[in-house]
Design a protein around this motif. Structure first.
Motif, PDB file in Angstrom:
ATOM      1  N   VAL A 138       0.852  -1.185   0.000  1.00 46.08           N
ATOM      2  CA  VAL A 138       0.000   0.000   0.000  1.00 46.08           C
ATOM      3  C   VAL A 138       0.890   1.237   0.000  1.00 46.08           C
ATOM      4  CG1 VAL A 138      -1.800   1.315   1.166  1.00 46.08           C
ATOM      5  CG2 VAL A 138      -1.820  -1.189   1.296  1.00 46.08           C
ATOM      6  N   LEU A 139       0.689   2.076  -1.015  1.00 46.41           N
ATOM      7  CA  LEU A 139       1.349   3.368  -1.095  1.00 46.41           C
ATOM      8  C   LEU A 139       0.334   4.413  -0.650  1.00 46.41           C
ATOM      9  CD1 LEU A 139       3.468   4.672  -4.137  1.00 46.41           C
ATOM     10  CD2 LEU A 139       1.941   6.143  -2.821  1.00 46.41           C
ATOM     11  N   ASP A 140       0.597   5.054   0.471  1.00 46.33           N
ATOM     12  CA  ASP A 140      -0.334   6.045   1.023  1.00 46.33           C
ATOM     13  C   ASP A 140      -0.038   7.402   0.399  1.00 46.33           C
ATOM     14  OD1 ASP A 140      -2.032   7.587   2.504  1.00 46.33           O
ATOM     15  OD2 ASP A 140      -1.312   6.922   4.467  1.00 46.33           O
ATOM     16  N   ALA A 141      -0.837   7.767  -0.607  1.00 48.58           N
ATOM     17  CA  ALA A 141      -0.626   9.027  -1.318  1.00 48.58           C
ATOM     18  C   ALA A 141      -1.364  10.192  -0.680  1.00 48.58           C
ATOM     19  CB  ALA A 141      -1.061   8.878  -2.778  1.00 48.58           C
ATOM     20  N   ASP A 142      -2.059   9.937   0.421  1.00 49.95           N
ATOM     21  CA  ASP A 142      -2.745  11.014   1.140  1.00 49.95           C
ATOM     22  C   ASP A 142      -1.728  11.627   2.106  1.00 49.95           C
ATOM     23  OD1 ASP A 142      -4.550  12.742   2.200  1.00 49.95           O
ATOM     24  OD2 ASP A 142      -6.065  11.251   2.677  1.00 49.95           O
ATOM     25  N   ILE A 143      -0.861  12.469   1.575  1.00 49.03           N
ATOM     26  CA  ILE A 143       0.304  12.966   2.307  1.00 49.03           C
ATOM     27  C   ILE A 143      -0.086  13.771   3.543  1.00 49.03           C
ATOM     28  CG2 ILE A 143       2.404  14.371   2.154  1.00 49.03           C
ATOM     29  CD1 ILE A 143       2.519  11.840   0.470  1.00 49.03           C
ATOM     30  N   LEU A 192       7.651   8.430   7.936  1.00 49.20           N
ATOM     31  CA  LEU A 192       8.863   9.234   7.778  1.00 49.20           C
ATOM     32  C   LEU A 192       8.972  10.339   8.817  1.00 49.20           C
ATOM     33  CD1 LEU A 192       8.836   9.622   3.878  1.00 49.20           C
ATOM     34  CD2 LEU A 192       9.986   7.872   5.245  1.00 49.20           C
ATOM     35  N   LEU A 193       7.849  10.695   9.437  1.00 48.11           N
ATOM     36  CA  LEU A 193       7.851  11.779  10.414  1.00 48.11           C
ATOM     37  C   LEU A 193       8.416  11.301  11.748  1.00 48.11           C
ATOM     38  CD1 LEU A 193       4.272  13.243   9.792  1.00 48.11           C
ATOM     39  CD2 LEU A 193       6.447  14.180   8.970  1.00 48.11           C
ATOM     40  N   GLU A 194       9.118  12.198  12.447  1.00 51.44           N
ATOM     41  CA  GLU A 194       9.636  11.872  13.769  1.00 51.44           C
ATOM     42  C   GLU A 194       8.497  11.653  14.758  1.00 51.44           C
ATOM     43  OE1 GLU A 194      12.746  13.698  17.083  1.00 51.44           O
ATOM     44  OE2 GLU A 194      12.702  14.492  15.042  1.00 51.44           O
ATOM     45  N   ASN A 195       7.443  12.465  14.604  1.00 49.83           N
ATOM     46  CA  ASN A 195       6.241  12.329  15.428  1.00 49.83           C
ATOM     47  C   ASN A 195       5.055  12.187  14.482  1.00 49.83           C
ATOM     48  OD1 ASN A 195       3.997  12.590  17.073  1.00 49.83           O
ATOM     49  ND2 ASN A 195       4.803  14.317  18.243  1.00 49.83           N
ATOM     50  N   GLU A 196       4.338  11.074  14.548  1.00 50.58           N
ATOM     51  CA  GLU A 196       3.277  10.809  13.575  1.00 50.58           C
ATOM     52  C   GLU A 196       2.100  11.776  13.683  1.00 50.58           C
ATOM     53  OE1 GLU A 196       0.889   7.230  15.930  1.00 50.58           O
ATOM     54  OE2 GLU A 196       2.327   6.716  14.365  1.00 50.58           O
ATOM     55  N   GLU A 197       2.048  12.572  14.753  1.00 52.94           N
ATOM     56  CA  GLU A 197       0.986  13.567  14.885  1.00 52.94           C
ATOM     57  C   GLU A 197       1.395  14.938  14.335  1.00 52.94           C
ATOM     58  OE1 GLU A 197      -0.302  13.675  18.928  1.00 52.94           O
ATOM     59  OE2 GLU A 197      -1.147  11.656  18.871  1.00 52.94           O
ATOM     60  N   ASP A 198       2.636  15.071  13.869  1.00 50.39           N
ATOM     61  CA  ASP A 198       3.078  16.338  13.281  1.00 50.39           C
ATOM     62  C   ASP A 198       2.360  16.574  11.949  1.00 50.39           C
ATOM     63  OD1 ASP A 198       4.788  16.797  15.361  1.00 50.39           O
ATOM     64  OD2 ASP A 198       6.588  16.101  14.315  1.00 50.39           O
ATOM     65  N   PRO A 199       1.881  17.798  11.694  1.00 53.50           N
ATOM     66  CA  PRO A 199       1.208  18.074  10.420  1.00 53.50           C
ATOM     67  C   PRO A 199       2.218  18.261   9.292  1.00 53.50           C
ATOM     68  CG  PRO A 199       1.333  20.076  11.717  1.00 53.50           C
ATOM     69  CD  PRO A 199       1.891  18.978  12.592  1.00 53.50           C
ATOM     70  N   VAL A 200       1.776  17.981   8.084  1.00 55.03           N
ATOM     71  CA  VAL A 200       2.592  18.246   6.896  1.00 55.03           C
ATOM     72  C   VAL A 200       2.002  19.485   6.230  1.00 55.03           C
ATOM     73  CG1 VAL A 200       3.359  17.371   4.663  1.00 55.03           C
ATOM     74  CG2 VAL A 200       3.150  15.814   6.626  1.00 55.03           C
ATOM     75  N   VAL A 201       2.677  20.616   6.386  1.00 57.84           N
ATOM     76  CA  VAL A 201       2.162  21.889   5.879  1.00 57.84           C
ATOM     77  C   VAL A 201       2.969  22.259   4.638  1.00 57.84           C
ATOM     78  CG1 VAL A 201       1.543  24.256   6.476  1.00 57.84           C
ATOM     79  CG2 VAL A 201       1.622  22.518   8.257  1.00 57.84           C
ATOM     80  N   TRP A 202       2.595  21.663   3.517  1.00 55.65           N
ATOM     81  CA  TRP A 202       3.313  21.844   2.257  1.00 55.65           C
ATOM     82  C   TRP A 202       2.364  22.346   1.182  1.00 55.65           C
ATOM     83  CZ3 TRP A 202       6.217  16.504   1.656  1.00 55.65           C
ATOM     84  CH2 TRP A 202       7.202  16.399   2.643  1.00 55.65           C
ATOM     85  N   ARG A 203       2.951  22.957   0.176  1.00 56.21           N
ATOM     86  CA  ARG A 203       2.180  23.339  -1.016  1.00 56.21           C
ATOM     87  C   ARG A 203       1.978  22.116  -1.911  1.00 56.21           C
ATOM     88  NH1 ARG A 203       1.357  28.681  -1.342  1.00 56.21           N
ATOM     89  NH2 ARG A 203       2.746  30.076  -0.195  1.00 56.21           N
ATOM     90  N   GLY A 204       1.019  22.271  -2.835  1.00 53.71           N
ATOM     91  CA  GLY A 204       0.625  21.142  -3.667  1.00 53.71           C
ATOM     92  C   GLY A 204       1.741  20.491  -4.452  1.00 53.71           C
ATOM     93  N   SER A 205       2.666  21.284  -4.982  1.00 50.61           N
ATOM     94  CA  SER A 205       3.742  20.726  -5.806  1.00 50.61           C
ATOM     95  C   SER A 205       4.667  19.832  -4.986  1.00 50.61           C
ATOM     96  CB  SER A 205       4.545  21.846  -6.463  1.00 50.61           C
ATOM     97  OG  SER A 205       5.089  22.724  -5.478  1.00 50.61           O
ATOM     98  N   LEU A 206       4.926  20.225  -3.732  1.00 47.04           N
ATOM     99  CA  LEU A 206       5.771  19.404  -2.860  1.00 47.04           C
ATOM    100  C   LEU A 206       5.069  18.105  -2.485  1.00 47.04           C
ATOM    101  CD1 LEU A 206       7.357  22.014  -0.409  1.00 47.04           C
ATOM    102  CD2 LEU A 206       8.522  20.701  -2.185  1.00 47.04           C
TER     103      LEU A 206
END
Length: 282
Positions: free
Chosen positions: A68-73, A112-126
């Motif tokens: 399973v590749l989780d693409a819901d980043i 990949l996150l150090e803390n799985e509750e950390d948010p990923v605040v990235w723009r769409g291209s990233l």
């Protein structure tokens, strides 16, 4: 054209002889994947990740080497469903997927996150770029069927997946409400625009089995499954009930214990779907 030099790089004409440039990205040189199925929806909150997990569980139980590749980043939920909390290992240029208790290979931003509750605040291209890297940089170990848990909608990530990964087909997920038909239509039309086959439709929260009389109670309105199959010429449908057991198993990281019989017909279409030629970088 009579004066064609057959050098498309120096010509602006859009003729039939123009060479088509593939945007498909190669796998890591040590990886191997035979079939890729995307699980998609035009909107969020319909149980797309649940359906993706259940399909992976069924494939694995039937003896297929499954991933399973989780693409819901920005909203990853796959690792929690499978009870996986470890971080993925890797070094320069390669990442190794984590494995569930039954051996399903997984990669997700939460791995990949150090803390799985950390948010990923990235723009769409990233976000789209990270998704593609899950395909190119992960050392997938001889996978028979890979399921991609897509984010909702028809934006950057779905476009990147369909352009960069050789998808064998998609399964569309929705719920029975009237609004859903329009949402399904968007997902189906995007897939067909990208020349990706639609393998099945999964109607989540389709009904509730009454614990007293055993009758099916359609809590969210009459099922649209038959109508959607006919309108969009989709080969198979699954009606997944409202079942507290699914929520309990997913929350407890034990989704591999779930009953997957409701997805039997949809999975048969996945089994029949064309392989991508044991696709690898070699």
């Amino acid at each position: 054209m009579a004066d064609c030099t057959h050098d498309c790089s120096s010509c602006s004409s859009n003729c039939n002889s123009r060479k088509k440039t593939s945007l498909i990205k190669p796998l890591h040189k040590k990886a191997r994947v035979k079939k890729v199925v995307a699980v998609a929806s035009g909107k969020g909150g319909v149980g797309k990740s649940l359906v993706c997990a259940l399909l992976a569980v069924r494939a694995n139980a039937l003896g297929y080497r499954t991933a399973v590749l989780d693409a819901d980043i920005t909203g990853p939920s796959i690792p929690k469903m499978f009870g996986v909390h470890e971080r993925a290992r890797g070094n320069e240029g390669q990442i190794f997927p984590v494995r569930s208790k039954s051996g399903i290979q997984l990669i997700s931003m939460n791995c990949l996150l150090e803390n799985e509750e950390d948010p990923v605040v990235w723009r769409g291209s990233l976000i789209a770029g990270a998704t593609v890297q899950f395909w190119t940089d992960v050392v997938w170990d001889d996978v028979d069927i890979m399921f991609i848990d897509m984010p909702p909608g028809t934006g950057d990530v779905p476009l990147s997946v369909f352009q960069s990964i050789p998808v064998s087909g998609i399964v569309v997920v929705a719920t029975p409400q009237d609004l859903v038909e329009m949402i399904v239509g968007k997902a189906v039309k995007m897939a067909r625009l990208m020349n990706v086959p639609i393998l099945g439709y999964a109607e989540n929260m389709s009904y509730l089995n009454c614990p007293d009389c055993g009758n099916k109670i359609e809590l969210f309105g009459k099922s649209k499954a038959d109508e959607i199959l006919k309108r969009y010429q989709i080969p198979a449908a699954a009606r997944i009930p409202v079942d507290p057991a699914f929520a309990s198993l997913a929350d407890g990281g034990k989704i591999e214990e779930a009953d997957t019989d409701a997805l039997k017909e949809v999975f048969e279409e996945i089994r029949r779907a064309k392989e991508i030629g044991a696709y690898s970088a070699e």
